[in-house]
Design a protein around this motif. Sequence first.
Motif, PDB file in Angstrom:
ATOM      1  N   THR A  86       0.837  -1.148   0.017  1.00  0.00           N
ATOM      2  CA  THR A  86       0.014   0.109  -0.309  1.00  0.00           C
ATOM      3  C   THR A  86       0.818   1.080   0.008  1.00  0.00           C
ATOM      4  N   GLU A  87       2.172   0.909   0.049  1.00  0.00           N
ATOM      5  CA  GLU A  87       3.046   2.303   0.047  1.00  0.00           C
ATOM      6  C   GLU A  87       3.812   2.417  -1.301  1.00  0.00           C
ATOM      7  N   PRO A  88       3.942   3.648  -1.814  1.00  0.00           N
ATOM      8  CA  PRO A  88       4.574   3.651  -3.143  1.00  0.00           C
ATOM      9  C   PRO A  88       5.944   2.766  -3.130  1.00  0.00           C
ATOM     10  N   GLU A  89       5.901   2.017  -4.276  1.00  0.00           N
ATOM     11  CA  GLU A  89       7.245   1.594  -4.608  1.00  0.00           C
ATOM     12  C   GLU A  89       7.600   1.562  -5.995  1.00  0.00           C
ATOM     13  N   ASN A  90       8.570   2.159  -6.561  1.00  0.00           N
ATOM     14  CA  ASN A  90       8.790   2.345  -7.802  1.00  0.00           C
ATOM     15  C   ASN A  90       7.699   2.780  -8.776  1.00  0.00           C
ATOM     16  N   GLY A  91       7.211   3.966  -8.215  1.00  0.00           N
ATOM     17  CA  GLY A  91       5.847   4.344  -8.939  1.00  0.00           C
ATOM     18  C   GLY A  91       4.657   3.764  -8.789  1.00  0.00           C
ATOM     19  N   HIS A  92       4.664   2.822  -8.081  1.00  0.00           N
ATOM     20  CA  HIS A  92       3.420   1.694  -8.067  1.00  0.00           C
ATOM     21  C   HIS A  92       2.762   1.928  -6.539  1.00  0.00           C
ATOM     22  N   VAL A  93       1.568   1.800  -6.461  1.00  0.00           N
ATOM     23  CA  VAL A  93       1.023   1.784  -4.998  1.00  0.00           C
ATOM     24  C   VAL A  93      -0.265   0.576  -5.308  1.00  0.00           C
ATOM     25  N   ASN A  94      -0.671   0.077  -4.080  1.00  0.00           N
ATOM     26  CA  ASN A  94      -1.726  -0.844  -3.941  1.00  0.00           C
ATOM     27  C   ASN A  94      -1.511  -2.029  -5.027  1.00  0.00           C
ATOM     28  N   PHE A  95      -0.484  -2.712  -4.964  1.00  0.00           N
ATOM     29  CA  PHE A  95      -0.286  -3.808  -5.603  1.00  0.00           C
ATOM     30  C   PHE A  95       0.354  -5.059  -5.264  1.00  0.00           C
ATOM     31  N   TYR A  96       0.162  -6.262  -5.840  1.00  0.00           N
ATOM     32  CA  TYR A  96       0.525  -7.341  -5.205  1.00  0.00           C
ATOM     33  C   TYR A  96       2.150  -7.712  -5.556  1.00  0.00           C
ATOM     34  N   ASP A  97       2.817  -7.810  -4.620  1.00  0.00           N
ATOM     35  CA  ASP A  97       4.349  -8.301  -4.706  1.00  0.00           C
ATOM     36  C   ASP A  97       4.565  -9.680  -4.464  1.00  0.00           C
ATOM     37  N   PHE A  98       5.258 -10.401  -5.048  1.00  0.00           N
ATOM     38  CA  PHE A  98       5.929 -11.751  -4.612  1.00  0.00           C
ATOM     39  C   PHE A  98       7.273 -11.768  -3.802  1.00  0.00           C
ATOM     40  N   GLY A  99       7.510 -12.426  -3.112  1.00  0.00           N
ATOM     41  CA  GLY A  99       8.846 -12.367  -2.424  1.00  0.00           C
ATOM     42  C   GLY A  99       9.011 -13.707  -1.642  1.00  0.00           C
ATOM     43  N   TYR A 100      10.350 -13.905  -1.248  1.00  0.00           N
ATOM     44  CA  TYR A 100      10.847 -15.136  -0.758  1.00  0.00           C
ATOM     45  C   TYR A 100      11.990 -14.810   0.193  1.00  0.00           C
ATOM     46  N   ARG A 101      12.288 -15.452   0.949  1.00  0.00           N
ATOM     47  CA  ARG A 101      13.408 -15.171   2.041  1.00  0.00           C
ATOM     48  C   ARG A 101      14.094 -16.914   2.522  1.00  0.00           C
ATOM     49  N   LEU A 102      14.953 -17.182   2.309  1.00  0.00           N
ATOM     50  CA  LEU A 102      15.385 -18.604   3.045  1.00  0.00           C
ATOM     51  C   LEU A 102      16.683 -18.590   3.869  1.00  0.00           C
ATOM     52  N   ASN A 103      16.637 -19.420   4.745  1.00  0.00           N
ATOM     53  CA  ASN A 103      17.822 -19.642   5.486  1.00  0.00           C
ATOM     54  C   ASN A 103      18.864 -19.970   4.626  1.00  0.00           C
ATOM     55  N   GLU A 104      20.137 -19.287   4.916  1.00  0.00           N
ATOM     56  CA  GLU A 104      21.232 -19.903   4.136  1.00  0.00           C
ATOM     57  C   GLU A 104      21.558 -21.159   3.954  1.00  0.00           C
ATOM     58  N   LYS A 105      21.363 -21.980   4.814  1.00  0.00           N
ATOM     59  CA  LYS A 105      21.444 -23.627   4.904  1.00  0.00           C
ATOM     60  C   LYS A 105      20.712 -24.243   3.914  1.00  0.00           C
ATOM     61  N   HIS A 106      19.613 -23.608   3.613  1.00  0.00           N
ATOM     62  CA  HIS A 106      18.809 -24.285   2.488  1.00  0.00           C
ATOM     63  C   HIS A 106      18.859 -23.640   1.025  1.00  0.00           C
ATOM     64  N   TRP A 107      19.808 -22.689   0.785  1.00  0.00           N
ATOM     65  CA  TRP A 107      20.046 -22.182  -0.408  1.00  0.00           C
ATOM     66  C   TRP A 107      20.346 -23.443  -1.451  1.00  0.00           C
ATOM     67  N   GLY A 108      20.146 -23.121  -2.773  1.00  0.00           N
ATOM     68  CA  GLY A 108      20.451 -24.074  -3.651  1.00  0.00           C
ATOM     69  C   GLY A 108      19.763 -25.471  -3.659  1.00  0.00           C
ATOM     70  N   LYS A 109      18.707 -25.616  -2.931  1.00  0.00           N
ATOM     71  CA  LYS A 109      17.916 -26.898  -2.825  1.00  0.00           C
ATOM     72  C   LYS A 109      16.584 -26.740  -3.870  1.00  0.00           C
ATOM     73  N   GLY A 110      16.396 -25.761  -4.211  1.00  0.00           N
ATOM     74  CA  GLY A 110      15.332 -25.447  -5.352  1.00  0.00           C
ATOM     75  C   GLY A 110      13.772 -25.133  -4.322  1.00  0.00           C
ATOM     76  N   TYR A 111      13.991 -24.759  -2.965  1.00  0.00           N
ATOM     77  CA  TYR A 111      12.969 -24.699  -2.330  1.00  0.00           C
ATOM     78  C   TYR A 111      12.205 -23.117  -2.729  1.00  0.00           C
ATOM     79  N   ALA A 112      12.971 -22.255  -2.911  1.00  0.00           N
ATOM     80  CA  ALA A 112      12.399 -21.117  -3.583  1.00  0.00           C
ATOM     81  C   ALA A 112      11.660 -21.032  -4.737  1.00  0.00           C
ATOM     82  N   SER A 113      11.968 -21.855  -5.686  1.00  0.00           N
ATOM     83  CA  SER A 113      11.559 -22.022  -7.044  1.00  0.00           C
ATOM     84  C   SER A 113      10.073 -22.846  -6.795  1.00  0.00           C
ATOM     85  N   GLU A 114      10.128 -23.874  -5.766  1.00  0.00           N
ATOM     86  CA  GLU A 114       8.902 -24.604  -5.789  1.00  0.00           C
ATOM     87  C   GLU A 114       8.171 -23.626  -5.119  1.00  0.00           C
ATOM     88  N   ALA A 115       8.233 -22.997  -4.112  1.00  0.00           N
ATOM     89  CA  ALA A 115       7.294 -22.127  -3.397  1.00  0.00           C
ATOM     90  C   ALA A 115       6.940 -21.022  -4.109  1.00  0.00           C
TER      91      ALA A 115
END
Length: 176
Positions: A86-115
């Motif tokens: 709901t706050e402006p970001e890159n000229g956009h407001v009121n939009f759907y954002d997709f994101g993810y964050r993983l613990n480093e020990k789980h990087w490279g296992k394909g979990y981010a892509s699968e989710a």
Amino acid sequence: MDLIITTERLILRQLLPSDAEAMFEMDRNPNVHKYLWNKPVETIEEITEIIENIRKQYLDNGIGRFAIVVKDTNEFVGWAGIKFITEPENGHVNFYDFGYRLNEKHWGKGYASEASYAWLAYGFNQMNIKIMYAAAHSDNGASNRILQKIGMTLKEHYLSDEIQWNWYEMFAPTTN
């Protein structure tokens, strides 16, 4: 909100107060925050507040970031999901954002892509979102590769807090 999404290896469920320790382990790691303003959290109280804010988003917007849990071990590996911005970001407001964050020990296992695939399908098919956005630090090769792999299109670069970000978008698939 009783939403639970499952994939072949993962359970995507609401973040809970009981996830605080695992999330603190993830978010205090400087490597996890290398492309997130280099500001890892310092206290468990910060995580508790973050979880409370995310849980408030569930109530206010009907969606938010969810825990990623491995089915076989019930281990918290990070979070992913759709957030209504709901706050402006890159000229956009009121939009759907997709994101993810993983613990480093789980990087490279394909979990981010699968989710990611699961969340995009949910957003487009169940929520009827017409366009989804995402941003990644321009130097974060891994996240940029994942966003491109899942079908998002790099539209532009923009500056925020003197950091260059890549701005991605993806339109809902159309059926003929």
